[in-house]
Write an enzyme that holds these catalytic residues in place. Structure first.
Site, PDB file in Angstrom:
ATOM      1  N   HIS A  64      46.522  48.289  32.271  1.00 51.24           N
ATOM      2  CA  HIS A  64      45.104  48.084  32.001  1.00 51.24           C
ATOM      3  C   HIS A  64      44.333  49.245  32.608  1.00 51.24           C
ATOM      4  CE1 HIS A  64      41.424  46.275  31.067  1.00 51.24           C
ATOM      5  NE2 HIS A  64      41.682  45.015  31.357  1.00 51.24           N
ATOM      6  N   ARG A  66      40.917  49.865  31.970  1.00 53.00           N
ATOM      7  CA  ARG A  66      39.494  49.545  32.141  1.00 53.00           C
ATOM      8  C   ARG A  66      38.558  50.488  31.384  1.00 53.00           C
ATOM      9  NH1 ARG A  66      40.208  44.486  34.053  1.00 53.00           N
ATOM     10  NH2 ARG A  66      41.424  44.441  35.970  1.00 53.00           N
ATOM     11  N   ASN A  96      41.804  44.289  26.634  1.00 50.51           N
ATOM     12  CA  ASN A  96      40.651  43.544  27.155  1.00 50.51           C
ATOM     13  C   ASN A  96      39.756  44.431  28.007  1.00 50.51           C
ATOM     14  OD1 ASN A  96      42.976  43.424  28.785  1.00 50.51           O
ATOM     15  ND2 ASN A  96      42.174  41.714  29.963  1.00 50.51           N
ATOM     16  N   ASP A 153      46.343  39.536  25.788  1.00 49.13           N
ATOM     17  CA  ASP A 153      46.655  39.664  27.210  1.00 49.13           C
ATOM     18  C   ASP A 153      46.825  38.287  27.842  1.00 49.13           C
ATOM     19  OD1 ASP A 153      47.158  40.826  29.674  1.00 49.13           O
ATOM     20  OD2 ASP A 153      45.080  41.327  30.093  1.00 49.13           O
ATOM     21  N   ASP A 306      52.674  46.232  34.786  1.00 50.43           N
ATOM     22  CA  ASP A 306      51.559  45.269  34.779  1.00 50.43           C
ATOM     23  C   ASP A 306      50.421  45.800  35.654  1.00 50.43           C
ATOM     24  OD1 ASP A 306      50.174  43.074  33.938  1.00 50.43           O
ATOM     25  OD2 ASP A 306      51.120  41.673  35.334  1.00 50.43           O
ATOM     26  N   GLY A 325      45.723  40.517  40.017  1.00 47.85           N
ATOM     27  CA  GLY A 325      46.237  41.822  39.631  1.00 47.85           C
ATOM     28  C   GLY A 325      46.453  42.793  40.773  1.00 47.85           C
TER      29      GLY A 325
END
Length: 424
Positions: A64, A66, A96, A153, A306, A325
């Site tokens: 991810h 962002r 996401n 996700d 991840d 996370g």
């Protein structure tokens, strides 16, 4: 373009002509021009490191970044730098973001922004519009733009018919759906794995069956449709067994596990350190043993980072309010190698970072062959080292591994005509 001579490297490239050899590799203008013993030094840099191994480039199936929307946590370019430091030459980026990657324009934005980097961006498109689980997104349009698979996700489709339609629809263009195995109702408001430790700590648990119930549904749908499914971040023994049975039935299913789930258990939460708060949660030792065995026997094809960056405001708070996370690109290989080295060879571990993820996405393996463009990961599987704050390339710092000692280190990549190396 940067030229480089790699001295006395052990090649792990099953199916390639140099597999299991120790050789020099000359790379000029991004291309492997020569392989052999004691090659003459050219104009470029010479890399000679004790215990240096190389393999075709690794692929991370789950990170991810962002971007767009929350670049203060992790921008795309910064995230790709972290991926290179972790030995990845390609990384699948979760959808996401804000706005979410649910249409062609956002897929094209990611590809355009990352096109000049050594690490290739592999956009994951949202399965449903706005990640709301109500209506399928424009899957084919995103596929044409370059999306490699589709996922919502950690908010998997609750609507069973919607998941059925998604699996049927992607068959038309050989697409891939990624499933996150967790029943949202059973896991609601959970903070950690449900078990002895959650009872002792007085925290609401997430039961293992939240994963297996959801996964059983998705595998039934997969069998019915004859489609393709990748199961993201398996975390329980029951999920491993369900996938093992599905593979025995010749269903077209692949699976991944997060590196940290192979090393850390729920006992790490005794100190309420929010850096250990992840989704799915860290499980107990019995589940971890099943995960390791699943990786060893090939039930689990891929190991992923991840990678989920979070800033201080979302982590330095009370445990119940903290975001789930941890970052993981820089440490994924080291964590997995440390957890698995006693039961798997270096080659087999590397296959879970290279061949497994590539097969899940239908990507070819860039074998190390003279005359071919280099897409290479450099690593040292026996190197002993300690992870420190200076090793973090990510913009966020949410990792529990600072001060942790590992066996095995990713040393960088040679890809897209670029050389990115770490210090050892």
């Amino acid at each position: 373009m940067k030229d480089v001579l790699l001295r006395q490297v052990k090649v792990l490239d099953p199916g390639g002509p140099l597999h299991d050899t120790v050789t020099d590799l000359q790379i000029v203008d991004g291309r492997i021009t020569k392989a052999g013993a004691k090659l003459p030094k050219g104009q470029g840099e010479v890399v000679e490191i004790e215990g240096l191994h190389v393999s075709p480039g690794w692929v991370d199936l789950r990170a991810h970044f962002r971007d767009p929307g929350e670049e203060y946590k992790e921008g795309l370019t910064n995230g790709l730098d972290a991926a290179a430091a972790g030995g990845f030459t390609a990384v699948a980026v979760l959808p996401n973001t804000a706005p979410p990657v649910d249409q062609r324009a956002t897929v094209e934005y990611l590809l355009r922004k990352g096109q000049d980097h050594a690490v290739r961006v592999l956009p994951l498109g949202a399965l449903t519009k706005g990640l709301k689980g109500e209506q399928l997104a424009e899957l084919y349009d995103m596929h044409q733009a370059g999306a490699v698979a589709f996922t919502d996700d950690v908010s998997p489709a609750r609507n069973t018919r919607l998941m059925l339609l998604a699996l049927q629809y992607v068959k038309n263009f050989d697409g891939r759906v990624m499933a996150f195995a967790q029943d949202a109702h059973l896991s609601a408001q959970g903070q950690m794995h449900e078990g002895v430790m959650s009872t002792r700590l007085g925290m609401r648990g997430i039961p293992a069956m939240a994963g297996s119930i959801q996964l059983a549904r998705d595998l039934e749908l997969l069998e019915y449709t004859g489609s393709r499914l990748h199961v993201d971040v398996v975390s329980t023994a029951e999920e491993v067994e369900l996938i093992r049975r599905a593979k025995a039935k010749k269903l077209n299913v692949t699976a991944s596990v997060a590196a940290h789930h192979l090393l850390l258990d729920d006992g790490c939460l005794r100190g309420f350190d929010t850096n250990y708060k992840v989704m799915p949660p860290l499980r107990d030792p019995a589940h971890i043993e099943a995960l390791r065995e699943g990786v060893k026997d090939g039930t689990i094809d891929s190991i992923v980072s991840d990678h989920r960056p979070e800033d201080t405001e979302h982590k330095k708070v009370e445990f119940a309010q903290a975001a789930f996370g941890m970052i993981g690109l820089e440490t994924a290989y080291s964590v997995a190698n440390t957890a698995l080295k006693s039961r798997m060879t270096a080659r087999r571990i590397v296959e879970r970072f290279c061949q497994g993820p590539r097969a899940a996405l239908g990507l070819s393996v860039p074998h190390l062959v003279e005359g071919e463009m280099a897409e290479i990961t450099l690593f040292a599987p026996e190197h002993q080292w300690m992870f420190s704050d200076k090793d973090i390339v990510s913009r966020s710092r949410n990792t529990p591994f600072i001060g942790h000692r590992f066996t095995g280190k990713a040393l960088g990549v040679v890809a897209n005509g670029q050389v990115k190396l770490n210090t050892i």
